[in-house]
Design a protein around this motif. Structure first.
Motif, PDB file in Angstrom:
ATOM      1  N   SER A  45       0.798  -1.239   0.000  1.00 15.87           N
ATOM      2  CA  SER A  45       0.000   0.000   0.000  1.00 15.87           C
ATOM      3  C   SER A  45       0.828   1.285   0.000  1.00 15.87           C
ATOM      4  O   SER A  45       0.439   2.280   0.613  1.00 15.87           O
ATOM      5  N   GLY A  46       2.000   1.255  -0.665  1.00 15.24           N
ATOM      6  CA  GLY A  46       2.807   2.484  -0.672  1.00 15.24           C
ATOM      7  C   GLY A  46       3.258   2.843   0.728  1.00 15.24           C
ATOM      8  O   GLY A  46       3.201   4.011   1.132  1.00 15.24           O
ATOM      9  N   ILE A  47       3.707   1.864   1.475  1.00 13.21           N
ATOM     10  CA  ILE A  47       4.034   1.912   2.917  1.00 13.21           C
ATOM     11  C   ILE A  47       2.792   2.284   3.732  1.00 13.21           C
ATOM     12  O   ILE A  47       2.753   3.318   4.413  1.00 13.21           O
ATOM     13  N   ALA A  48       1.803   1.429   3.656  1.00 15.02           N
ATOM     14  CA  ALA A  48       0.618   1.542   4.522  1.00 15.02           C
ATOM     15  C   ALA A  48      -0.123   2.866   4.363  1.00 15.02           C
ATOM     16  O   ALA A  48      -0.498   3.507   5.348  1.00 15.02           O
ATOM     17  N   VAL A  49      -0.324   3.278   3.123  1.00 17.53           N
ATOM     18  CA  VAL A  49      -0.988   4.566   2.881  1.00 17.53           C
ATOM     19  C   VAL A  49      -2.391   4.395   2.285  1.00 17.53           C
ATOM     20  O   VAL A  49      -3.365   4.935   2.823  1.00 17.53           O
ATOM     21  N   VAL A  50      -2.490   3.648   1.181  1.00 23.05           N
ATOM     22  CA  VAL A  50      -3.766   3.637   0.451  1.00 23.05           C
ATOM     23  C   VAL A  50      -4.745   2.618   1.064  1.00 23.05           C
ATOM     24  O   VAL A  50      -5.151   1.640   0.432  1.00 23.05           O
ATOM     25  N   GLY A  53      -7.784   1.743  -0.836  1.00 17.75           N
ATOM     26  CA  GLY A  53      -7.501   1.247  -2.179  1.00 17.75           C
ATOM     27  C   GLY A  53      -6.921   2.338  -3.063  1.00 17.75           C
ATOM     28  O   GLY A  53      -7.203   3.519  -2.863  1.00 17.75           O
ATOM     29  N   HIS A  54      -6.108   1.915  -4.025  1.00 18.49           N
ATOM     30  CA  HIS A  54      -5.517   2.890  -4.958  1.00 18.49           C
ATOM     31  C   HIS A  54      -6.625   3.586  -5.750  1.00 18.49           C
ATOM     32  O   HIS A  54      -7.566   2.941  -6.228  1.00 18.49           O
ATOM     33  N   CYS A  55      -6.458   4.879  -5.934  1.00 14.50           N
ATOM     34  CA  CYS A  55      -7.375   5.687  -6.754  1.00 14.50           C
ATOM     35  C   CYS A  55      -8.836   5.376  -6.442  1.00 14.50           C
ATOM     36  O   CYS A  55      -9.643   5.157  -7.367  1.00 14.50           O
ATOM     37  N   ILE A 271      -4.460   8.866   6.042  1.00 16.36           N
ATOM     38  CA  ILE A 271      -5.518   9.871   6.279  1.00 16.36           C
ATOM     39  C   ILE A 271      -6.247  10.267   4.998  1.00 16.36           C
ATOM     40  O   ILE A 271      -7.445  10.516   5.015  1.00 16.36           O
ATOM     41  N   ALA A 272      -5.517  10.330   3.870  1.00 15.52           N
ATOM     42  CA  ALA A 272      -6.148  10.836   2.645  1.00 15.52           C
ATOM     43  C   ALA A 272      -5.928   9.897   1.460  1.00 15.52           C
ATOM     44  O   ALA A 272      -5.965  10.341   0.310  1.00 15.52           O
ATOM     45  N   ASP A 273      -5.688   8.625   1.737  1.00 14.73           N
ATOM     46  CA  ASP A 273      -5.580   7.591   0.703  1.00 14.73           C
ATOM     47  C   ASP A 273      -4.536   7.932  -0.366  1.00 14.73           C
ATOM     48  O   ASP A 273      -4.715   7.597  -1.538  1.00 14.73           O
ATOM     49  N   ASN A 312     -12.284   9.960   2.164  1.00 17.14           N
ATOM     50  CA  ASN A 312     -11.612   8.709   2.553  1.00 17.14           C
ATOM     51  C   ASN A 312     -12.203   8.166   3.865  1.00 17.14           C
ATOM     52  O   ASN A 312     -12.554   6.989   3.963  1.00 17.14           O
ATOM     53  N   ILE A 313     -12.330   9.033   4.853  1.00 16.71           N
ATOM     54  CA  ILE A 313     -12.848   8.575   6.160  1.00 16.71           C
ATOM     55  C   ILE A 313     -14.309   8.134   6.011  1.00 16.71           C
ATOM     56  O   ILE A 313     -14.728   7.115   6.579  1.00 16.71           O
ATOM     57  N   GLU A 314     -15.070   8.885   5.211  1.00 14.94           N
ATOM     58  CA  GLU A 314     -16.477   8.489   4.986  1.00 14.94           C
ATOM     59  C   GLU A 314     -16.537   7.103   4.345  1.00 14.94           C
ATOM     60  O   GLU A 314     -17.352   6.270   4.718  1.00 14.94           O
ATOM     61  N   PHE A 315     -15.641   6.878   3.390  1.00 14.16           N
ATOM     62  CA  PHE A 315     -15.605   5.567   2.716  1.00 14.16           C
ATOM     63  C   PHE A 315     -15.285   4.458   3.731  1.00 14.16           C
ATOM     64  O   PHE A 315     -15.946   3.417   3.747  1.00 14.16           O
TER      65      PHE A 315
END
Ligand SMILES: Cc1ncc(COP(=O)(O)O)c(C=O)c1O
Length: 426
Positions: A45-50, A53-55, A271-273, A312-315
């Motif tokens: 995940s890009g070092i635990a970021v996305v 999910g991507h995009c 925080i912001a995918d 992102n948080i809503e998702f």
């Protein structure tokens, strides 16, 4: 010149052993595609970021809509609606009385600001952190990082930093065993305060699960013991949730597993995918100890990143990803445990939710770290279309941290590739 050649000539990459030999062109959900059209299941995940999910469509849509209206006007000079809306949301989803956010751009910046806030509120100047911890690459955050591999050649560091042995049960500093150890590593906090500080500690900082240190997972009652000591001494607790935040561990925040409430909580990464943003959130009285001139960030609270973060948080909430992550993590861990009986290189499997570490060793008794085997496993996985991380103090911990939207099928495929890789090195 192609991309790799340009990197070698123009991008300063001398500080990494190597960039993985893949040029990423696009990514969606859990799948990443390189410029040759090869697909990979992304378990890093890009070092635990996305996390979402991507995009992620919802996130991208929110960011695009915001980009058409306003990209930047400095959210600390003028008011910005997405910044306000995100701060309100963070107040709702963070534990306890954390209500006021300060926004920056990356994890180190959030921790750096949070340390300053702790000093401002308490009027004290010392910090205690954990051995094996990682808090960022800026001067103060490296000073409190307890991981010499990340600090080497950068000293001397800030004074007033003390380190508590990590709750690393697999390699216990005290050579004890949980639970008979009676949480010696947490109780040692009293000793550290008494012997290593001059009694002027502003805050204790810890990751709920030590990510870069090797997914070191404290026992469930660890932070309760720590909290008791901190409360007695009126020392603040700063939770570094840069890596554990936003459902990664199966709760919105990692610290929720432990039933304690931090005074300040720092977030970034998930925080912001994927959009750059960070924050530290504090109780009102703590937050308000900043006075005019004490802090700022030009890009912090950027409207596009904030709009993306809110979506992102809503998702994460709409999809009930905390609970699903817990279940997926339990499934993966159970499958890995069953492989462990076959491959003796798998020393320990640990973590919560989809923050899973596999510590590789050359023998269950010697626990000699198997770094070269780890690199080989990572290489085989890459070749077979699976992206995983490798980290830990000894560089021998495989990191399985996929986007939380990973499907059952993708998990099965990832396990299949991992097993193939284990079979080739064990
Ligand atoms: C727990 C923790 N804190 C802080 C940081 C630093 O974050 P950044 O690289 O965004 O500055 C990291 C990065 O890996 C991290 O894992």
């Amino acid at each position: 010149m192609n991309t790799i050649e340009k990197y070698k000539k123009y991008v300063n990459i001398s500080m990494v052993e190597k960039v993985q030999p893949v040029v990423i062109e696009k990514a969606h959900g859990v799948l990443v595609t390189d410029t040759n059209g090869k697909e990979y299941i992304d378990c890093f995940s890009g070092i635990a970021v996305v996390n979402a999910g991507h995009c992620n469509e919802k996130v991208i849509e929110a960011a695009k809509a915001q980009m058409d209206k306003l990209v930047h006007c400095c959210s600390y000079v003028y008011y910005s609606k997405p910044t306000a809306d995100l701060a309100e949301k963070l107040a709702q989803v963070t534990p306890g009385k954390l209500t006021k956010s300060f926004f920056g751009n990356g994890g180190a910046e959030a921790i750096e600001g949070a340390l300053r806030l702790a000093k401002q509120f308490t009027g004290r100047t010392e910090f205690i952190s954990l051995q094996a911890s990682f808090h960022g690459r800026s001067y103060a955050t490296l000073s409190i990082t307890g991981f010499s591999g990340r600090k080497k050649r950068g000293g001397p560091y800030m004074t007033g930093c003390s380190f508590l042995p990590a709750p690393y049960c697999y390699r216990c500093f005290f050579e004890l065993e949980y639970p008979r150890c009676n949480l010696r590593c947490a109780k040692a906090l009293e000793d550290i305060i008494l012997y290593n500080t001059y009694g002027n500690v502003a805050c204790f900082i810890a990751e709920p699960i030590l990510g870069e240190g090797g997914i070191i997972t404290p026992p469930d009652d660890y932070f309760l013991e720590i909290e008791k000591i901190l409360k007695r001494r009126e020392i603040l607790f700063l939770a570094d949730e840069v890596q554990t935040g936003f459902c990664r561990t199966g709760r919105m925040f990692g610290i929720e597993h432990y039933g304690v409430e931090p005074d300040i909580l720092a977030v970034a990464k998930g925080i912001a995918d994927g959009f750059p943003l960070s924050a530290f959130i504090a109780r009102e009285e703590v937050a308000d100890s900043f006075k005019p001139g004490d802090h700022l960030s030009t890009f912090g609270g950027n409207p596009v990143s904030c709009a993306a973060a809110l979506a992102n948080i809503e998702f994460l909430e709409e999809q009930n990803l905390a609970q699903k992550t817990l279940e997926k993590g339990n499934f993966l861990k159970a499958r890995l445990e069953s492989l462990k009986t076959k491959y003796k290189i798998m020393g320990e499997i640990r973590g919560k939710g989809l923050m899973i570490g596999i510590e590789l060793v050359r023998g269950p008794i010697s626990k000699d770290p198997a770094q070269t085997e780890g690199k080989k496993i990572q290489e085989i996985c890459l070749e077979k279309g699976l992206l995983i991380g490798l980290g830990g103090i000894y560089g021998n911990v495989l990191r399985i941290q996929p986007p939380l939207v990973i499907s059952q099928e993708q998990m099965e495929e990832a396990i299949k590739i991992l097993e193939l890789a284990f079979s080739k090195v064990d």
